[in-house]
Design an enzyme around this catalytic site. Sequence first.
Site, mmCIF file in Angstrom:
data_model
loop_
_atom_site.group_PDB
_atom_site.id
_atom_site.type_symbol
_atom_site.label_atom_id
_atom_site.label_comp_id
_atom_site.label_asym_id
_atom_site.label_seq_id
_atom_site.Cartn_x
_atom_site.Cartn_y
_atom_site.Cartn_z
ATOM 1 N N CYS A 202 -0.315 4.198 1.583
ATOM 2 C CA CYS A 202 -0.051 3.641 3.101
ATOM 3 C C CYS A 202 0.624 4.513 3.676
ATOM 4 O O CYS A 202 1.230 5.073 4.786
ATOM 5 C CB CYS A 202 -0.507 2.879 3.879
ATOM 6 S SG CYS A 202 -2.104 2.137 3.240
ATOM 7 N N ASP A 203 1.951 3.253 3.136
ATOM 8 C CA ASP A 203 3.513 3.483 3.359
ATOM 9 C C ASP A 203 4.365 4.339 3.013
ATOM 10 O O ASP A 203 5.345 4.452 3.133
ATOM 11 C CB ASP A 203 3.307 1.862 3.566
ATOM 12 C CG ASP A 203 3.008 1.363 4.405
ATOM 13 O OD1 ASP A 203 2.408 1.929 6.055
ATOM 14 O OD2 ASP A 203 3.004 -0.272 4.102
ATOM 15 N N CYS B 295 1.211 -1.468 -0.182
ATOM 16 C CA CYS B 295 0.355 -0.066 -0.128
ATOM 17 C C CYS B 295 0.852 1.082 -0.240
ATOM 18 O O CYS B 295 1.392 2.012 0.962
ATOM 19 C CB CYS B 295 -1.053 -0.111 1.330
ATOM 20 S SG CYS B 295 -1.827 1.858 1.520
HETATM 21 P P1 FAD Z 1 -11.267 -5.562 5.675
HETATM 22 O O1 FAD Z 1 -10.354 -4.442 6.648
HETATM 23 O O2 FAD Z 1 -10.280 -6.323 4.944
HETATM 24 O O3 FAD Z 1 -11.992 -6.438 6.910
HETATM 25 C C1 FAD Z 1 -12.538 -7.486 6.124
HETATM 26 C C2 FAD Z 1 -13.175 -7.933 7.387
HETATM 27 O O4 FAD Z 1 -14.102 -9.385 7.132
HETATM 28 C C3 FAD Z 1 -12.090 -9.011 8.147
HETATM 29 O O5 FAD Z 1 -12.339 -8.534 10.451
HETATM 30 C C4 FAD Z 1 -12.195 -11.117 8.419
HETATM 31 O O6 FAD Z 1 -11.900 -11.047 9.852
HETATM 32 C C5 FAD Z 1 -13.483 -9.910 7.903
HETATM 33 N N1 FAD Z 1 -14.002 -11.843 7.714
HETATM 34 C C6 FAD Z 1 -13.733 -11.899 6.169
HETATM 35 N N2 FAD Z 1 -14.380 -13.616 5.746
HETATM 36 C C7 FAD Z 1 -15.369 -13.243 6.681
HETATM 37 C C8 FAD Z 1 -16.138 -14.876 6.995
HETATM 38 N N3 FAD Z 1 -16.552 -15.440 6.307
HETATM 39 N N4 FAD Z 1 -17.101 -14.383 8.308
HETATM 40 C C9 FAD Z 1 -16.812 -13.885 9.178
HETATM 41 N N5 FAD Z 1 -16.023 -12.839 9.113
HETATM 42 C C10 FAD Z 1 -14.906 -12.607 7.970
HETATM 43 N N6 FAD Z 1 -5.942 2.440 4.411
HETATM 44 C C11 FAD Z 1 -5.562 3.611 4.574
HETATM 45 O O7 FAD Z 1 -6.487 4.536 4.701
HETATM 46 N N7 FAD Z 1 -4.685 4.132 5.596
HETATM 47 C C12 FAD Z 1 -3.482 3.545 6.038
HETATM 48 O O8 FAD Z 1 -2.543 4.034 6.167
HETATM 49 C C13 FAD Z 1 -3.436 2.176 5.436
HETATM 50 N N8 FAD Z 1 -2.847 0.781 5.820
HETATM 51 C C14 FAD Z 1 -3.102 -0.212 5.343
HETATM 52 C C15 FAD Z 1 -1.756 -0.769 4.914
HETATM 53 C C16 FAD Z 1 -1.523 -2.228 5.180
HETATM 54 C C17 FAD Z 1 -0.560 -3.702 4.999
HETATM 55 C C18 FAD Z 1 -2.898 -2.725 4.789
HETATM 56 C C19 FAD Z 1 -3.251 -4.420 3.602
HETATM 57 C C20 FAD Z 1 -3.934 -2.028 4.216
HETATM 58 C C21 FAD Z 1 -4.191 -0.685 4.572
HETATM 59 N N9 FAD Z 1 -4.579 0.150 4.071
HETATM 60 C C22 FAD Z 1 -5.417 1.886 4.661
HETATM 61 C C23 FAD Z 1 -6.273 -0.790 3.485
HETATM 62 C C24 FAD Z 1 -7.383 -0.506 4.431
HETATM 63 O O9 FAD Z 1 -7.022 -0.946 5.535
HETATM 64 C C25 FAD Z 1 -8.393 -1.018 3.326
HETATM 65 O O10 FAD Z 1 -8.954 -0.125 2.808
HETATM 66 C C26 FAD Z 1 -9.243 -1.400 4.456
HETATM 67 O O11 FAD Z 1 -9.184 -1.831 6.396
HETATM 68 C C27 FAD Z 1 -10.698 -1.880 3.761
HETATM 69 O O12 FAD Z 1 -11.772 -2.342 5.626
HETATM 70 P P2 FAD Z 1 -13.232 -3.463 4.743
HETATM 71 O O13 FAD Z 1 -13.380 -3.151 6.148
HETATM 72 O O14 FAD Z 1 -13.474 -3.393 3.785
HETATM 73 O O15 FAD Z 1 -11.835 -4.752 4.948
#
Ligand code: FAD
Length: 312
Positions: A136-137, A133
């Site tokens: 982010c970094d 990302c």
């Molecule tokens: P996710 O955060 O992916 O959460 C998905 C959730 O679904 C998890 O809790 C998981 O356990 C759950 N889940 C999946 N399958 C199932 C299932 N079958 N049953 C029950 N639960 C399930 N964004 C920023 O804005 N700033 C940053 O600095 C930043 N840094 C990042 C650094 C890294 C290393 C990464 C990988 C991403 C970063 N991002 C950052 C991006 C950001 O993390 C994502 O855009 C955001 O987390 C997406 O949110 P979400 O809730 O849609 O999904």
Amino acid sequence: MRHVKLLIIGSGPTGYTAAIYGARAMLQPVLVQGIQPGGQLTITTDVENWPGDKNVQGPELMQRMEDHARDTGVEILFDHVREVKLTSRPFEIHLDSDDVITCDALILATGAQARWLGLASEETFKGHGVSACATCDGFFYREKDVVVIGGGNTAVEEALFLTNFAKTVRLIHRRDELRAEKVLQERLFNHNKISVLWNHIVTQINGQENPKLVTAIEVQDTLDGTCSTINCDGVFVAIGHTPASELVIDQVETRLGGYVVTQPGSTQTSVAGVFAAGDLVDSVYRQAVTSAGMGCMAALDAEKYLAESLRH
Ligand code: FAD
Ligand code: NAP
């Protein structure tokens, strides 16, 4: 077997935001966290683009979201969804614990996972020089030499973005042409900080301990097999994301290898009463703040849907 009005699958920024809005709309939501409570941000350190926090650790931010959701009255289950059945009403949600919950409205917030190269050394240096990302970094690589791996839109956009900070950016692609849009390619080729290494794959990431950081990568020419070493401070892997849509892939409309399709300007999926938001639907922005925004939309959409269902 128990019944709830609103069930939310996922505990990233999308799920928690949807849950907070759902609870405040008196929908008594139940949220299933999954095997990664807190989602993707729990695997990173500094988050510097969450409005209101100049710098917050990813796990801390997600713990605060969880606390906020609990305080609002959300019931949070540390469980994993094994199967969802969307053909019957109410919807049936089967959990790993063997519990079954039925619900009138469902919010899918299962996110996406960055694809990785699969190298052991990549695992060693994740968060310490290896990132998926740039948004982010990238800030941590001011005046440093970085490499970006991949040949799609994401890789090219990440490379262009990194020029805001890095001294040099080298894009490494396994073929001799990019699949990124031509306009992006043109910007890439014309940028004086960026060079492209064609027909190479990364075979190893080298670094040091104490402090843990990356110093170089080893690459192999895909045409003649020769190996070489490239010194660098940061490695950005941009070889695509995989949306976590396996639960619903055959039950709702998807696109681009699994992103759930929602109606324009809404979080409504192809199944009435099922809403999707965050990285699960978003192949472009993929940020915590955009995910949280979509989580809010999903709760508001679910509230409206439930109110209308009651009237009929
Ligand atoms: P996710 O955060 O992916 O959460 C998905 C959730 O679904 C998890 O809790 C998981 O356990 C759950 N889940 C999946 N399958 C199932 C299932 N079958 N049953 C029950 N639960 C399930 N964004 C920023 O804005 N700033 C940053 O600095 C930043 N840094 C990042 C650094 C890294 C290393 C990464 C990988 C991403 C970063 N991002 C950052 C991006 C950001 O993390 C994502 O855009 C955001 O987390 C997406 O949110 P979400 O809730 O849609 O999904
Ligand atoms: P992508 O289009 O699937 O491209 C992934 C790239 O990574 C490809 O070039 C692929 O190489 C390479 N790759 C895959 N696995 C690899 C491996 N193991 N080792 C080395 N290289 C590997 O993914 P994306 O760039 O993340 O884009 C995903 C979708 O989002 C696309 O539809 C894209 O258009 C869209 N998107 C759009 C925008 C925009 O509109 N501005 C921005 C970002 C993303 P090959 O080319 O050889 O297969």
